[in-house]
Scaffold this motif. Structure first.
Motif, PDB file in Angstrom:
ATOM      1  N   PRO A 176       0.799  -1.238   0.000  1.00  0.00           N
ATOM      2  CA  PRO A 176       0.000   0.000   0.000  1.00  0.00           C
ATOM      3  C   PRO A 176       0.827   1.281   0.000  1.00  0.00           C
ATOM      4  O   PRO A 176       0.442   2.270  -0.602  1.00  0.00           O
ATOM      5  CB  PRO A 176      -0.841  -0.103   1.288  1.00  0.00           C
ATOM      6  CG  PRO A 176      -0.818  -1.531   1.671  1.00  0.00           C
ATOM      7  CD  PRO A 176       0.442  -2.131   1.098  1.00  0.00           C
ATOM      8  N   ASN A 177       1.982   1.280   0.664  1.00  0.00           N
ATOM      9  CA  ASN A 177       2.813   2.485   0.737  1.00  0.00           C
ATOM     10  C   ASN A 177       3.873   2.547  -0.351  1.00  0.00           C
ATOM     11  O   ASN A 177       4.734   3.427  -0.326  1.00  0.00           O
ATOM     12  CB  ASN A 177       3.490   2.574   2.108  1.00  0.00           C
ATOM     13  CG  ASN A 177       2.491   2.810   3.215  1.00  0.00           C
ATOM     14  OD1 ASN A 177       1.556   3.579   3.043  1.00  0.00           O
ATOM     15  ND2 ASN A 177       2.668   2.125   4.336  1.00  0.00           N
ATOM     16  N   PHE A 178       3.848   1.602  -1.296  1.00  0.00           N
ATOM     17  CA  PHE A 178       4.822   1.570  -2.391  1.00  0.00           C
ATOM     18  C   PHE A 178       6.265   1.584  -1.875  1.00  0.00           C
ATOM     19  O   PHE A 178       7.132   2.217  -2.460  1.00  0.00           O
ATOM     20  CB  PHE A 178       4.587   2.717  -3.386  1.00  0.00           C
ATOM     21  CG  PHE A 178       3.414   2.469  -4.290  1.00  0.00           C
ATOM     22  CD1 PHE A 178       3.596   2.004  -5.582  1.00  0.00           C
ATOM     23  CD2 PHE A 178       2.120   2.676  -3.843  1.00  0.00           C
ATOM     24  CE1 PHE A 178       2.516   1.763  -6.419  1.00  0.00           C
ATOM     25  CE2 PHE A 178       1.035   2.442  -4.672  1.00  0.00           C
ATOM     26  CZ  PHE A 178       1.230   1.978  -5.955  1.00  0.00           C
ATOM     27  N   TYR A 179       6.488   0.938  -0.745  1.00  0.00           N
ATOM     28  CA  TYR A 179       7.835   0.797  -0.170  1.00  0.00           C
ATOM     29  C   TYR A 179       8.459   2.148   0.195  1.00  0.00           C
ATOM     30  O   TYR A 179       9.655   2.354   0.058  1.00  0.00           O
ATOM     31  CB  TYR A 179       8.744  -0.012  -1.100  1.00  0.00           C
ATOM     32  CG  TYR A 179       8.195  -1.396  -1.351  1.00  0.00           C
ATOM     33  CD1 TYR A 179       8.384  -2.425  -0.427  1.00  0.00           C
ATOM     34  CD2 TYR A 179       7.441  -1.677  -2.485  1.00  0.00           C
ATOM     35  CE1 TYR A 179       7.848  -3.694  -0.636  1.00  0.00           C
ATOM     36  CE2 TYR A 179       6.908  -2.949  -2.700  1.00  0.00           C
ATOM     37  CZ  TYR A 179       7.110  -3.941  -1.773  1.00  0.00           C
ATOM     38  OH  TYR A 179       6.586  -5.190  -1.977  1.00  0.00           O
ATOM     39  N   THR A 180       7.626   3.059   0.670  1.00  0.00           N
ATOM     40  CA  THR A 180       8.152   4.359   1.086  1.00  0.00           C
ATOM     41  C   THR A 180       8.710   4.336   2.502  1.00  0.00           C
ATOM     42  O   THR A 180       9.403   5.276   2.908  1.00  0.00           O
ATOM     43  CB  THR A 180       7.067   5.458   1.006  1.00  0.00           C
ATOM     44  OG1 THR A 180       5.952   5.056   1.814  1.00  0.00           O
ATOM     45  CG2 THR A 180       6.625   5.693  -0.429  1.00  0.00           C
ATOM     46  N   THR A 181       8.424   3.287   3.270  1.00  0.00           N
ATOM     47  CA  THR A 181       8.907   3.214   4.653  1.00  0.00           C
ATOM     48  C   THR A 181      10.057   2.224   4.827  1.00  0.00           C
ATOM     49  O   THR A 181      10.622   2.119   5.912  1.00  0.00           O
ATOM     50  CB  THR A 181       7.761   2.821   5.608  1.00  0.00           C
ATOM     51  OG1 THR A 181       7.237   1.557   5.206  1.00  0.00           O
ATOM     52  CG2 THR A 181       6.658   3.878   5.585  1.00  0.00           C
ATOM     53  N   ARG A 182      10.393   1.498   3.771  1.00  0.00           N
ATOM     54  CA  ARG A 182      11.493   0.527   3.818  1.00  0.00           C
ATOM     55  C   ARG A 182      11.844   0.135   2.393  1.00  0.00           C
ATOM     56  O   ARG A 182      11.044   0.300   1.477  1.00  0.00           O
ATOM     57  CB  ARG A 182      11.105  -0.716   4.607  1.00  0.00           C
ATOM     58  CG  ARG A 182       9.996  -1.528   3.931  1.00  0.00           C
ATOM     59  CD  ARG A 182       9.668  -2.814   4.686  1.00  0.00           C
ATOM     60  NE  ARG A 182       8.558  -3.520   4.070  1.00  0.00           N
ATOM     61  CZ  ARG A 182       8.657  -4.421   3.101  1.00  0.00           C
ATOM     62  NH1 ARG A 182       9.853  -4.733   2.614  1.00  0.00           N
ATOM     63  NH2 ARG A 182       7.597  -5.021   2.603  1.00  0.00           N
ATOM     64  N   HIS A 183      13.057  -0.388   2.230  1.00  0.00           N
ATOM     65  CA  HIS A 183      13.414  -0.960   0.939  1.00  0.00           C
ATOM     66  C   HIS A 183      12.777  -2.347   0.842  1.00  0.00           C
ATOM     67  O   HIS A 183      12.644  -3.041   1.846  1.00  0.00           O
ATOM     68  CB  HIS A 183      14.935  -1.094   0.785  1.00  0.00           C
ATOM     69  CG  HIS A 183      15.628   0.210   0.580  1.00  0.00           C
ATOM     70  ND1 HIS A 183      15.227   1.143  -0.338  1.00  0.00           N
ATOM     71  CD2 HIS A 183      16.726   0.737   1.191  1.00  0.00           C
ATOM     72  CE1 HIS A 183      16.033   2.179  -0.289  1.00  0.00           C
ATOM     73  NE2 HIS A 183      16.950   1.968   0.634  1.00  0.00           N
ATOM     74  N   PRO A 184      12.413  -2.770  -0.356  1.00  0.00           N
ATOM     75  CA  PRO A 184      11.897  -4.128  -0.509  1.00  0.00           C
ATOM     76  C   PRO A 184      12.946  -5.159  -0.091  1.00  0.00           C
ATOM     77  O   PRO A 184      14.151  -4.912  -0.178  1.00  0.00           O
ATOM     78  CB  PRO A 184      11.619  -4.246  -2.010  1.00  0.00           C
ATOM     79  CG  PRO A 184      11.634  -2.859  -2.536  1.00  0.00           C
ATOM     80  CD  PRO A 184      12.468  -2.042  -1.613  1.00  0.00           C
ATOM     81  N   SER A 185      12.465  -6.304   0.347  1.00  0.00           N
ATOM     82  CA  SER A 185      13.343  -7.421   0.695  1.00  0.00           C
ATOM     83  C   SER A 185      13.192  -8.510  -0.362  1.00  0.00           C
ATOM     84  O   SER A 185      12.351  -8.412  -1.260  1.00  0.00           O
ATOM     85  CB  SER A 185      12.969  -7.974   2.067  1.00  0.00           C
ATOM     86  OG  SER A 185      11.698  -8.612   1.998  1.00  0.00           O
ATOM     87  N   ALA A 186      13.963  -9.565  -0.220  1.00  0.00           N
ATOM     88  CA  ALA A 186      13.887 -10.674  -1.176  1.00  0.00           C
ATOM     89  C   ALA A 186      12.477 -11.256  -1.231  1.00  0.00           C
ATOM     90  O   ALA A 186      11.999 -11.634  -2.312  1.00  0.00           O
ATOM     91  CB  ALA A 186      14.897 -11.759  -0.809  1.00  0.00           C
ATOM     92  N   ALA A 187      11.790 -11.322  -0.113  1.00  0.00           N
ATOM     93  CA  ALA A 187      10.436 -11.884  -0.067  1.00  0.00           C
ATOM     94  C   ALA A 187       9.439 -11.053  -0.869  1.00  0.00           C
ATOM     95  O   ALA A 187       8.382 -11.555  -1.254  1.00  0.00           O
ATOM     96  CB  ALA A 187       9.978 -12.014   1.378  1.00  0.00           C
ATOM     97  N   ASP A 188       9.764  -9.799  -1.144  1.00  0.00           N
ATOM     98  CA  ASP A 188       8.879  -8.918  -1.908  1.00  0.00           C
ATOM     99  C   ASP A 188       9.061  -9.053  -3.419  1.00  0.00           C
ATOM    100  O   ASP A 188       8.232  -8.571  -4.191  1.00  0.00           O
ATOM    101  CB  ASP A 188       9.135  -7.452  -1.525  1.00  0.00           C
ATOM    102  CG  ASP A 188       8.872  -7.181  -0.061  1.00  0.00           C
ATOM    103  OD1 ASP A 188       7.808  -7.595   0.440  1.00  0.00           O
ATOM    104  OD2 ASP A 188       9.743  -6.561   0.591  1.00  0.00           O
ATOM    105  N   VAL A 189      10.141  -9.686  -3.847  1.00  0.00           N
ATOM    106  CA  VAL A 189      10.503  -9.712  -5.272  1.00  0.00           C
ATOM    107  C   VAL A 189       9.783 -10.848  -5.999  1.00  0.00           C
ATOM    108  O   VAL A 189       9.875 -12.009  -5.619  1.00  0.00           O
ATOM    109  CB  VAL A 189      12.034  -9.865  -5.443  1.00  0.00           C
ATOM    110  CG1 VAL A 189      12.409  -9.977  -6.921  1.00  0.00           C
ATOM    111  CG2 VAL A 189      12.766  -8.700  -4.789  1.00  0.00           C
TER     112      VAL A 189
END
Length: 186
Positions: free
Chosen positions: A94-107
């Protein structure tokens, strides 16, 4: 006399980020943190940049809201690695990863566009991504004008590796309803 050998200083994400915040790196520098080492990356040439744009142009209409397209931004794989792949499809957030960098699980899909870094992308980057269970890794090979597709990560490698040309097409592992014509990205 005791022999003293130079020792490599490995850094972690916290130190890497502090160095960036302190302005240690020139603003136009291209660097990645890979397995604790700070690597200087080659400047992005016209052909490379154009192929990243092709990926975005080809996949954006097919993906719609099923994933987030991200290009040349960091992903945090662990405390020692924060590469900046050329292209990513990420799980919706929902926040388009504005609060953290994506992790491997997000890819969902990770792509490197490769010319001068082909050997590095086929070896060290492949091993890094497989070790972190990135489900699908593509190398847009600008040297041989082909798409190298790696799937099924296991033990630091990919069990399935195929090379596709302009006349081929493929479905994405994470989004099997999405079919891409290789010619659209080569």
């Amino acid at each position: 006399m005791v022999a003293v050998f130079p020792q490599k200083h490995l850094t972690d994400i916290a130190e890497w980020r502090r160095m960036g915040e302190a302005g240690i790196f020139p603003p136009d520098s291209r660097m990645e943190l890979i397995e604790g080492e700070i690597l200087h990356m080659a400047p992005i040439g016209f052909n490379h940049a154009g192929h990243v744009a092709r990926l975005i142009h080809a996949l954006a209409p097919l993906i719609q809201a099923r994933a987030i397209i991200n290009a040349q931004n960091p992903i945090q794989l662990n405390e020692l690695s924060e590469p900046e792949p050329d292209f990513l499809l990420l799980r919706p957030e929902p926040n388009f990863y504005t609060t953290r960098h994506p992790s491997a699980a997000d890819v969902l899909l990770l792509v490197e566009v490769s010319d001068s870094t082909l050997r590095f992308d086929r070896t060290q980057k492949l091993r890094l991504y497989a070790n972190h269970n990135i489900p699908e890794y593509w190398i847009v090979n600008l040297i041989d004008n082909c798409l190298e597709v790696c799937r099924q990560p296991q033990d630091g490698d990919y069990l399935q590796k195929i090379v596709l040309g302009k006349s081929d097409s493929l479905n994405l592992v994470a989004l099997p309803e999405v079919r891409i014509e290789v010619a659209a990205i080569l």
